[in-house]
Design an enzyme around this catalytic site. Structure first.
Site, PDB file in Angstrom:
ATOM      1  N   CYS A 114       0.830  -1.205   0.000  1.00  0.00           N
ATOM      2  CA  CYS A 114       0.000   0.000   0.000  1.00  0.00           C
ATOM      3  C   CYS A 114       0.864   1.255   0.000  1.00  0.00           C
ATOM      4  O   CYS A 114       0.470   2.293  -0.542  1.00  0.00           O
ATOM      5  CB  CYS A 114      -0.953  -0.001   1.182  1.00  0.00           C
ATOM      6  N   HIS A 439      -1.446   1.171   7.505  1.00  0.00           N
ATOM      7  CA  HIS A 439      -1.944   1.165   6.123  1.00  0.00           C
ATOM      8  C   HIS A 439      -1.859   2.561   5.524  1.00  0.00           C
ATOM      9  O   HIS A 439      -2.175   3.560   6.177  1.00  0.00           O
ATOM     10  CB  HIS A 439      -3.407   0.695   6.119  1.00  0.00           C
TER      11      HIS A 439
END
Length: 512
Positions: A114, A439
Site C-alpha cells: 500500500c 496502512h
C-alpha cells in the site's frame, strides 16, 4: 519478541513458519498469504476451539514448537492479470472512454505494498510528469546494469498502461524493478514482505526519475527540477562569536518538512520552525566547536510543493519507527509568502493580493448568476437574466492587473509559482502507530470536470461539473478500491490518533 516455529499444511504442501506470539492472528494470516497466495479473508486455519480469528491472541492458543496446523482455502481471489483483454483508447466506445477518463483506477495490493500504491497514485496527479515520461527512451532494454533507467522506464510503462484500463492495475513489473534498485523494499520478516515507509518510496523514486530524465535531456531541466524543486538562500551564523564571518549559500529543496513538537498546532508553525536550525560545528575564529544557527528563506517556488509531516522517529527501546500522533491542522489553500526571502516576497505579494481580488470577483459572479436564476424560477414572467457584462468587465480588468503585476523574471520561470498561493490537491495518509505497520492510502481532489458519484458496489457515473460555490469532492485510493468522499473527510486527517493522518501533502500553485 516471542517466536516459535510451526508447520502449516495446505494443499498437500508443508510450510515452516516462525510465529510471533505477541502479534494477533491477522499478522499470522498475512505470513501465510506471502507463502501460499491465499488471501487472509479466504483462509480457514484450524486451531483448538475452531477457526483462527483475526483478533486471536496467539499466546492463548498454546502452540508448541513444530506443531502442525491445517489451513483450508484457495488463492482464486488473489490479484491477477485482468481477465479482459486491454482496450486501447482508439477501440473504446464513447461510454467506455468517458468511464476511463472520469473514474480513475486503483492498484492491486501485492502484499504490504500500500505504501507503493499510494506513492504511484500521488505522482500520477502531475500531468507534466506523464508528458515527460512519454518522451523518455532508455539506452537499452536490459534489466542488468542500468537499473535507474529501467525503473524510470517501468514508471513510464505503468502510467501508459493504467490509462488503457478500466479495472485495477497489477503493478508487479514496477515492484520488481523497485526492489532491484532499492533492496530495502524487498526486506522480509517471518516469511512475508515488510511494510515500508511511503515517504521513503516517494523520495527514492523521484530521485531516480530526476537522474534519468536529466541524463536523457541534458540540454533542459528535468520535470523534478522544473516543477518540484525550490531554492533556499541560507545563512550560517556563529552564536558565540561576532567575528566569525556569516556564510551565505544557495540550496535546492524538493520538499518542505513540517517538524512536530509539543507546541505545533498548525502546518505553518512546523514549516517556520524547519527554516531555523541550531547546529554544532567547528569555528575557525574560536578554534573549537561552537553553536551556529542555520537560517533559510525560500528564493524560488515550484509549481508543485511537497510538504512532509515529520511524524516518524526511531525508538531505541522498540527498534521501530514510531509515530507522533499529535494533531496538526493544514489548510486547503496555503500562503507561503512568509517563508520567502524579502526579495521574492516583494515580487509575490502584489500578485497574490490581485489574484485574491480576481477570485473574489469570479465567485461573486457565480453567486449573482445563481440569485438571478432563483428569481427567474420564482417569477416566470421575468426576463432571462443577463450574462453580467459588468462582472465580465471587472474580471477582465483584474486579469489584466494580475498579469501586469507579475515580475518579468517570474514570468520566464515556466515551472515556478508567481503568486505564493497553493491549493491542496493530494494527500498520502497513514493509519497506525508505526511506519513498519499500518496502512497507507492516497486522496486526490477532484478537478471540476471530474465530478462523479460512485454507487456503493458499482462504477463511477458522471454527474456534471462542480459549481465554484460547491465544496469539492475527493477521490479515495485504497489500493484497488476507488471511491468518492466529501472534503470534510479530508479535514479529519490532521492527526490526533491512530486513524488516517496526513503524511505527505501535495500542493499545486494557484495561477490566474
Amino acid at each position: 519478541m516471542s517466536t516459535i516455529p510451526i508447520v502449516v499444511r495446505h494443499a498437500g504442501k508443508k510450510y515452516e513458519v516462525l510465529v510471533d506470539l505477541d502479534e494477533p492472528g491477522e499478522v499470522f494470516k498475512y505470513q501465510l498469504f506471502s507463502l501460499t497466495g491465499v488471501d487472509p479473508d479466504r483462509q480457514k486455519i484450524l486451531v483448538k476451539g475452531g477457526q483462527l480469528k483475526d483478533d486471536a491472541d496467539m499466546k492463548a492458543l498454546g502452540l508448541k514448537p513444530n506443531q502442525a496446523l491445517m489451513m483450508l482455502g484457495t488463492a482464486g481471489e488473489l490479484p491477477k492479470e485482468p481477465p479482459v483483454k486491454t482496450k486501447f483508447v482508439e477501440d473504446m466506445t464513447d461510454q467506455q472512454l468517458a468511464l476511463a477518463t472520469k473514474s480513475p483506477i486503483g492498484l492491486q495490493n501485492l502484499g504490504n505494498t500500500c505504501y507503493l500504491n499510494s506513492t504511484l497514485q500521488c505522482l500520477r496527479v502531475m500531468p507534466e510528469l506523464g508528458d515527460e515520461l512519454n518522451l523518455y527512451a532508455p539506452a537499452t532494454e536490459s534489466m542488468n546494469g542500468l537499473s535507474n533507467s529501467q525503473l524510470t522506464k517501468g514508471l513510464r510503462d505503468l502510467y501508459r498502461e493504467m490509462k488503457l484500463q478500466t479495472s485495477a492495475y497489477y503493478p508487479m513489473d514496477f515492484l520488481q524493478r523497485l526492489r532491484l534498485v532499492f533492496p530495502q523494499f524487498a526486506e522480509q520478516s517471518e516469511g512475508r514482505y515488510k511494510q515500508q515507509d511511503a515517504e521513503e518510496a516517494f523520495s527514492q523514486i523521484l530521485a531516480v526519475v530526476n537522474a534519468s530524465l536529466k541524463s536523457s535531456r541534458p540540454d533542459a531541466p528535468s520535470f523534478v527540477e522544473k516543477y518540484m524543486t525550490g531554492r533556499y538562500t541560507t545563512e550560517m551564523k556563529c552564536l558565540e562569536s561576532a567575528d566569525e564571518p556569516i556564510k551565505k549559500s544557495i540550496e535546492p529543496f524538493s520538499k518542505l518538512d513540517c517538524h512536530i513538537t509539543g507546541e505545533t498546532n498548525f502546518l505553518q508553525d512546523g514549516l517556520l520552525k524547519s527554516l531555523t536550525e541550531n547546529i554544532e560545528k567547528h569555528s575557525d575564529v574560536l578554534g573549537r566547536d561552537a553553536n551556529f544557527q542555520l537560517s533559510k528563506k525560500i528564493d524560488r517556488l515550484p509549481k508543485y510543493l511537497t510538504v512532509h509531516f515529520m511524524r516518524f522517529y526511531w525508538r531505541r527501546d522498540t527498534r521501530k519507527k514510531s509515530k507522533i500522533l499529535r494533531k496538526v491542522t493544514f489548510p486547503f489553500e496555503l500562503d507561503v509568502t512568509d517563508l520567502c526571502s524579502d526579495e521574492l516576497k516583494a515580487k509575490l505579494v502584489p500578485v497574490r493580493d490581485k489574484v485574491r481580488e480576481l477570485r473574489k470577483a469570479k465567485e461573486e459572479k457565480v453567486r449573482a448568476a445563481k440569485r438571478a436564476r432563483t428569481a427567474l424560477s420564482d417569477d416566470t414572467s421575468a426576463a432571462t437574466p443577463s450574462a453580467g457584462p459588468t462582472a465580465d468587465a471587472e474580471i477582465a480588468r483584474l486579469e489584466g492587473e494580475v498579469s501586469a503585476a507579475v515580475d518579468p523574471d517570474l514570468k520566464l520561470d515556466e515551472g515556478g509559482n508567481s503568486t505564493g498561493l497553493y491549493e491542496l490537491i493530494g494527500i498520502i495518509s497513514h493509519q497506525g502507530k508505526s511506519a513498519d505497520s499500518g496502512h497507507y492510502q492516497f486522496w486526490r481532489k477532484q478537478e471540476p470536470a471530474e465530478a462523479t458519484e460512485v454507487p456503493a458496489g458499482g462504477r463511477a457515473t458522471a454527474v456534471g461539473t462542480v459549481s465554484q460555490k460547491e465544496e469539492p469532492k475527493w477521490w479515495r485510493f485504497n489500493d484497488d478500491k476507488v471511491s468518492v468522499v466529501e472534503q470534510s473527510k479530508i479535514e479529519t486527517m490532521a492527526g490526533g490518533g491512530e486513524s488516517d493522518s496526513a503524511l505527505i501533502l501535495l500542493y499545486r500553485g494557484i495561477g490566474f
